[in-house]
Design a protein around this motif. Structure first.
Motif, PDB file in Angstrom:
ATOM      1  N   ALA A 279       0.828  -1.206   0.000  1.00 15.23           N
ATOM      2  CA  ALA A 279       0.000   0.000   0.000  1.00 15.23           C
ATOM      3  C   ALA A 279       0.865   1.260   0.000  1.00 15.23           C
ATOM      4  O   ALA A 279       0.577   2.227  -0.722  1.00 15.23           O
ATOM      5  CB  ALA A 279      -0.933  -0.010   1.208  1.00 15.23           C
ATOM      6  N   TYR A 280       1.936   1.249   0.797  1.00 18.56           N
ATOM      7  CA  TYR A 280       2.834   2.408   0.865  1.00 18.56           C
ATOM      8  C   TYR A 280       3.434   2.726  -0.493  1.00 18.56           C
ATOM      9  O   TYR A 280       3.579   3.892  -0.874  1.00 18.56           O
ATOM     10  CB  TYR A 280       3.940   2.136   1.880  1.00 18.56           C
ATOM     11  CG  TYR A 280       4.999   3.208   1.944  1.00 18.56           C
ATOM     12  CD1 TYR A 280       4.709   4.463   2.464  1.00 18.56           C
ATOM     13  CD2 TYR A 280       6.299   2.966   1.493  1.00 18.56           C
ATOM     14  CE1 TYR A 280       5.684   5.452   2.524  1.00 18.56           C
ATOM     15  CE2 TYR A 280       7.275   3.941   1.551  1.00 18.56           C
ATOM     16  CZ  TYR A 280       6.958   5.186   2.068  1.00 18.56           C
ATOM     17  OH  TYR A 280       7.927   6.163   2.113  1.00 18.56           O
ATOM     18  N   ALA A 281       3.761   1.687  -1.243  1.00 20.52           N
ATOM     19  CA  ALA A 281       4.376   1.875  -2.560  1.00 20.52           C
ATOM     20  C   ALA A 281       3.352   2.113  -3.669  1.00 20.52           C
ATOM     21  O   ALA A 281       3.715   2.205  -4.838  1.00 20.52           O
ATOM     22  CB  ALA A 281       5.231   0.661  -2.904  1.00 20.52           C
ATOM     23  N   ASP A 282       2.086   2.207  -3.296  1.00 19.84           N
ATOM     24  CA  ASP A 282       1.008   2.447  -4.268  1.00 19.84           C
ATOM     25  C   ASP A 282       0.935   1.353  -5.328  1.00 19.84           C
ATOM     26  O   ASP A 282       0.711   1.621  -6.512  1.00 19.84           O
ATOM     27  CB  ASP A 282       1.179   3.814  -4.953  1.00 19.84           C
ATOM     28  CG  ASP A 282       1.158   4.968  -3.964  1.00 19.84           C
ATOM     29  OD1 ASP A 282       0.259   4.987  -3.113  1.00 19.84           O
ATOM     30  OD2 ASP A 282       2.057   5.834  -4.033  1.00 19.84           O
ATOM     31  N   VAL A 283       1.125   0.127  -4.884  1.00 23.93           N
ATOM     32  CA  VAL A 283       1.052  -1.016  -5.787  1.00 23.93           C
ATOM     33  C   VAL A 283      -0.258  -1.753  -5.543  1.00 23.93           C
ATOM     34  O   VAL A 283      -0.506  -2.233  -4.432  1.00 23.93           O
ATOM     35  CB  VAL A 283       2.236  -1.982  -5.578  1.00 23.93           C
ATOM     36  CG1 VAL A 283       2.095  -3.205  -6.485  1.00 23.93           C
ATOM     37  CG2 VAL A 283       3.559  -1.273  -5.853  1.00 23.93           C
ATOM     38  N   LEU A 284      -1.092  -1.831  -6.552  1.00 24.66           N
ATOM     39  CA  LEU A 284      -2.335  -2.587  -6.465  1.00 24.66           C
ATOM     40  C   LEU A 284      -2.086  -3.957  -7.069  1.00 24.66           C
ATOM     41  O   LEU A 284      -1.717  -4.071  -8.226  1.00 24.66           O
ATOM     42  CB  LEU A 284      -3.456  -1.873  -7.222  1.00 24.66           C
ATOM     43  CG  LEU A 284      -4.870  -2.443  -7.032  1.00 24.66           C
ATOM     44  CD1 LEU A 284      -5.311  -2.270  -5.574  1.00 24.66           C
ATOM     45  CD2 LEU A 284      -5.850  -1.755  -7.976  1.00 24.66           C
ATOM     46  N   PRO A 285      -2.265  -5.023  -6.285  1.00 23.83           N
ATOM     47  CA  PRO A 285      -2.009  -6.359  -6.825  1.00 23.83           C
ATOM     48  C   PRO A 285      -3.036  -6.740  -7.882  1.00 23.83           C
ATOM     49  O   PRO A 285      -4.107  -6.128  -7.963  1.00 23.83           O
ATOM     50  CB  PRO A 285      -2.118  -7.258  -5.586  1.00 23.83           C
ATOM     51  CG  PRO A 285      -2.954  -6.503  -4.631  1.00 23.83           C
ATOM     52  CD  PRO A 285      -2.689  -5.044  -4.879  1.00 23.83           C
ATOM     53  N   PRO A 286      -2.720  -7.744  -8.690  1.00 18.25           N
ATOM     54  CA  PRO A 286      -3.644  -8.155  -9.745  1.00 18.25           C
ATOM     55  C   PRO A 286      -4.872  -8.858  -9.189  1.00 18.25           C
ATOM     56  O   PRO A 286      -4.916  -9.227  -8.004  1.00 18.25           O
ATOM     57  CB  PRO A 286      -2.803  -9.097 -10.610  1.00 18.25           C
ATOM     58  CG  PRO A 286      -1.760  -9.618  -9.682  1.00 18.25           C
ATOM     59  CD  PRO A 286      -1.467  -8.508  -8.726  1.00 18.25           C
ATOM     60  N   ALA A 287      -5.873  -9.055 -10.031  1.00 15.45           N
ATOM     61  CA  ALA A 287      -7.085  -9.773  -9.631  1.00 15.45           C
ATOM     62  C   ALA A 287      -6.705 -11.169  -9.163  1.00 15.45           C
ATOM     63  O   ALA A 287      -5.764 -11.781  -9.677  1.00 15.45           O
ATOM     64  CB  ALA A 287      -8.047  -9.835 -10.820  1.00 15.45           C
ATOM     65  N   PRO A 288      -7.391 -11.681  -8.180  1.00 15.37           N
ATOM     66  CA  PRO A 288      -8.598 -11.134  -7.541  1.00 15.37           C
ATOM     67  C   PRO A 288      -8.340 -10.226  -6.351  1.00 15.37           C
ATOM     68  O   PRO A 288      -9.229  -9.980  -5.544  1.00 15.37           O
ATOM     69  CB  PRO A 288      -9.322 -12.407  -7.101  1.00 15.37           C
ATOM     70  CG  PRO A 288      -8.182 -13.323  -6.704  1.00 15.37           C
ATOM     71  CD  PRO A 288      -7.091 -13.039  -7.703  1.00 15.37           C
ATOM     72  N   LEU A 289      -7.119  -9.743  -6.228  1.00 12.29           N
ATOM     73  CA  LEU A 289      -6.745  -8.922  -5.064  1.00 12.29           C
ATOM     74  C   LEU A 289      -6.734  -7.437  -5.392  1.00 12.29           C
ATOM     75  O   LEU A 289      -6.166  -6.648  -4.645  1.00 12.29           O
ATOM     76  CB  LEU A 289      -5.358  -9.328  -4.560  1.00 12.29           C
ATOM     77  CG  LEU A 289      -5.148 -10.816  -4.228  1.00 12.29           C
ATOM     78  CD1 LEU A 289      -3.715 -11.051  -3.818  1.00 12.29           C
ATOM     79  CD2 LEU A 289      -6.116 -11.262  -3.151  1.00 12.29           C
ATOM     80  N   ASP A 290      -7.354  -7.033  -6.499  1.00  9.88           N
ATOM     81  CA  ASP A 290      -7.220  -5.672  -6.999  1.00  9.88           C
ATOM     82  C   ASP A 290      -8.226  -4.703  -6.375  1.00  9.88           C
ATOM     83  O   ASP A 290      -8.771  -3.842  -7.050  1.00  9.88           O
ATOM     84  CB  ASP A 290      -7.342  -5.656  -8.514  1.00  9.88           C
ATOM     85  CG  ASP A 290      -8.602  -6.343  -9.014  1.00  9.88           C
ATOM     86  OD1 ASP A 290      -9.241  -7.054  -8.230  1.00  9.88           O
ATOM     87  OD2 ASP A 290      -8.944  -6.163 -10.201  1.00  9.88           O
ATOM     88  N   SER A 291      -8.434  -4.841  -5.073  1.00 15.54           N
ATOM     89  CA  SER A 291      -9.278  -3.886  -4.335  1.00 15.54           C
ATOM     90  C   SER A 291      -8.897  -3.930  -2.882  1.00 15.54           C
ATOM     91  O   SER A 291      -8.852  -5.008  -2.266  1.00 15.54           O
ATOM     92  CB  SER A 291     -10.763  -4.242  -4.486  1.00 15.54           C
ATOM     93  OG  SER A 291     -11.534  -3.454  -3.611  1.00 15.54           O
ATOM     94  N   TRP A 292      -8.608  -2.762  -2.297  1.00 13.93           N
ATOM     95  CA  TRP A 292      -8.283  -2.702  -0.870  1.00 13.93           C
ATOM     96  C   TRP A 292      -9.532  -2.830  -0.016  1.00 13.93           C
ATOM     97  O   TRP A 292      -9.456  -2.961   1.196  1.00 13.93           O
ATOM     98  CB  TRP A 292      -7.541  -1.416  -0.552  1.00 13.93           C
ATOM     99  CG  TRP A 292      -6.179  -1.354  -1.155  1.00 13.93           C
ATOM    100  CD1 TRP A 292      -5.765  -0.507  -2.131  1.00 13.93           C
ATOM    101  CD2 TRP A 292      -5.049  -2.172  -0.844  1.00 13.93           C
ATOM    102  NE1 TRP A 292      -4.456  -0.736  -2.450  1.00 13.93           N
ATOM    103  CE2 TRP A 292      -3.988  -1.752  -1.679  1.00 13.93           C
ATOM    104  CE3 TRP A 292      -4.826  -3.220   0.049  1.00 13.93           C
ATOM    105  CZ2 TRP A 292      -2.724  -2.337  -1.644  1.00 13.93           C
ATOM    106  CZ3 TRP A 292      -3.576  -3.814   0.094  1.00 13.93           C
ATOM    107  CH2 TRP A 292      -2.545  -3.382  -0.736  1.00 13.93           C
ATOM    108  N   GLY A 293     -10.699  -2.783  -0.650  1.00 17.54           N
ATOM    109  CA  GLY A 293     -11.941  -2.891   0.104  1.00 17.54           C
ATOM    110  C   GLY A 293     -12.232  -4.295   0.559  1.00 17.54           C
ATOM    111  O   GLY A 293     -13.086  -4.506   1.392  1.00 17.54           O
TER     112      GLY A 293
END
Length: 293
Positions: A279-293
């Motif tokens: 999160a600190y590095a502003d990296v959004l993982p690929p699906a199915p993890l592509d939402s911090w919600g």
């Protein structure tokens, strides 16, 4: 009425302010164990293999990962002056009671330089700018002494990276040649598909040092702090993290509980460090993890 004396016991740890208060609840008790000059935090007897001064330095430095992040994110902590005073006295070779000592080869002091370098990089205004010029000069000399010392051929090389990164961040002399050489060598540990060894060819273990709270954590933090100076390498580190995330998620159950592996409770809690660094590095993982919600 609650009988608990620990503020963490009733902290739901759900919001940003909850986390900030949780950190403060861990920092406050350290005041009672802090030396008069602020440079040593002695939490009692240990089973460490290194000297007691280095152990007290460890007590001083490890909270900086949290404290400096809090300050960099706009938070406040009323006890920050304890650490500012500690930097002044711990790096002063004339202060026999507080001086940390210069690092030797393969010395625990090298490990503690990582948190200090990170602190200079992210909390310059709150920490570095509050030091006297003598304090800044002494801290510069203390950190720089790592550059001509022998280090283990492991994730320890990241400690020297962060020492130099911190010095560069505050405009003080550092070794760009050593910084580049260490990063180039660390990259030879990479195996592919997001995984690294914790050492050169012949090292077999793929543990939490090679994954969640050492190499990946360091790579992600570096990718945030050195994005302008080293963009190609930083994007490579971010890509490794994306590949790793979709595998590492299986170390946790649906409620976030991790496999209870590790030699201490600290290590077991540290398994989550990767996600914070992501999160600190502003990296959004690929699906199915592509939402911090």
């Amino acid at each position: 009425m609650s009988l608990s004396t620990n503020p963490l016991a009733e902290n739901p740890l759900r919001t940003r302010e909850d986390l900030a208060n949780g950190l403060r609840a861990m920092l406050d008790p350290l005041a009672a164990f802090t030396s008069e000059g602020g440079a040593r935090i002695d939490l009692g007897a240990t089973a460490t293999h290194f000297d007691t001064t280095a152990a007290a330095l460890e007590g001083f430095s490890r909270p900086l990962w949290g404290l400096s992040s809090l300050l960099a994110g706009g938070g406040e902590y009323r006890g920050v002056d304890r650490w500012i005073k500690g930097f002044e006295n711990g790096t002063d070779p004339t202060n026999e009671d507080e001086f940390w000592g210069m690092t030797r080869g393969k010395d625990q002091r090298m490990v503690e330089m990582a948190a200090i370098g990170f602190t200079l990089a992210v909390a310059k205004e709150q920490i570095w700018d509050s030091l006297t010029e003598t304090g800044r000069t002494n801290l510069t000399s203390w950190l720089n002494c790592i550059n001509d010392k022998d280090m283990p051929n492991t994730n320890w090389l990241w400690f020297r990276v962060f020492a130099n990164l911190g010095l560069r961040s505050v405009g003080r002399p550092y070794s760009q040649a050593q910084l580049t050489a260490d990063l180039d060598h660390l990259d030879t540990f990479y195996l592919g598909d997001g995984w690294s060894r914790d050492g050169p060819p012949g090292v077999l273990q793929l543990d939490y040092y090679s994954s969640s709270f050492a190499i990946h954590f360091a790579q992600l933090v570096y990718s945030k702090l050195a994005a302008k100076e080293d963009p190609v390498r930083c994007e490579e580190y971010r890509d490794r993290a994306r590949k790793f995330a979709v595998q590492f998620i299986h170390y946790f159950d649906e409620e976030g509980r991790a496999i209870p592996f590790g030699r201490s409770l600290t290590y077991r809690f540290a398994t989550t460090a990767f996600w914070g660094a992501l999160a600190y590095a502003d990296v959004l993982p690929p699906a199915p993890l592509d939402s911090w919600g």
